[in-house]
Write a protein that holds these residues in place. Structure first.
Motif: not given
Length: 239
Positions: A128-135, A202-206
């Motif tokens: 499952s993803p953790v938090g918001i997944t970036p593009m 990695l400021p907004n990492p998947a």
């Protein structure tokens, strides 16, 4: 783990009883590994041997692509020359044929047992993803939670894409960063925030979590299956 040599069909004494002894010892060890929920490296080794066996049965030829990367092209060419000489020897080839007929169904059963174990563990692994997944999600963090204990293994992952004329393939590389204690004070979301602070590159990492619902060895089963499951999960997101 007891290995079966890559060129076990042509190496040493070519005798049915001798090869039967080698094969049965190897398969007994493989069954023992599966009973301990240990899939790798024995499962991939079994598949390699089975595919090569099929090639030999169907074409009476060894195929380089069926061998693992640890065998070089030069080593393979020497092996192929030996095998070609064997094919020309009718009496020796009869022994090879007898060994092939005996070995094929045993390899089928062993590979099926490995598939069953793989599918069981995969079925009980939750991605499952953790938090918001970036593009962009071909690089980021993988949190691996074994069934036992209260620790999370944190991996940096990178998915590579390569393709030929017909298909697109995805591979994955992981690097273990650290192991942390998880609990109410440190959730997956909190751990992701902590990692962002530590690594500004990695400021907004998947970030994805792979949580095991059944006990199994991490190195020999859980991690390899989690990596393949993550690749499939990311591929479905990109579709």
């Amino acid at each position: 783990m007891q290995n079966l040599p890559i060129n076990w069909l042509t190496e040493g004494l070519i005798d049915f009883e001798y090869k039967k002894y080698l094969l049965l010892a190897y398969l007994q060890n493989a069954r023992s590994e599966f009973k301990q929920q240990r899939l790798y490296p024995v499962f991939s080794d079994l598949i390699m041997h089975y595919r090569n066996l099929q090639q030999v049965k169907e074409h009476k030829k060894l195929v380089y692509e069926q061998f693992p990367k640890r065998i070089s092209r030069a080593d393979f060419e020497k092996l192929e020359l030996v095998y070609e000489k064997i094919v020309e020897d009718d009496e020796t080839m009869k022994q090879i044929e007898e060994i092939l007929q005996f070995a094929a169904p045993l390899f089928v059963n062993a590979v099926d047992a490995g598939k069953e174990l793989y599918e069981f563990i995969e079925k009980h692994l939750e991605i499952s993803p953790v938090g918001i997944t970036p593009m962009y999600f071909n690089e980021g963090y993988l949190f691996l939670d074994p069934y036992y204990g209260k620790e999370t293994q944190v991996y940096l992952y990178q998915i590579t894409i390569f393709q030929n004329t017909y298909e697109k393939y995805r591979g994955i590389h992981t690097h273990l960063l650290k192991t942390v204690r998880r609990g109410l004070s440190l959730t997956h979301e909190g751990l992701k925030v902590q990692l962002v602070k530590e690594n500004r590159e990695l400021p907004n990492p998947a970030t994805f979590a792979a949580v095991a619902k059944v006990p199994c060895p991490v190195e020999h089963s859980l991690l390899p299956i989690a990596k393949r499951s993550l690749v499939k999960y990311v591929a479905s997101m990109a579709a």
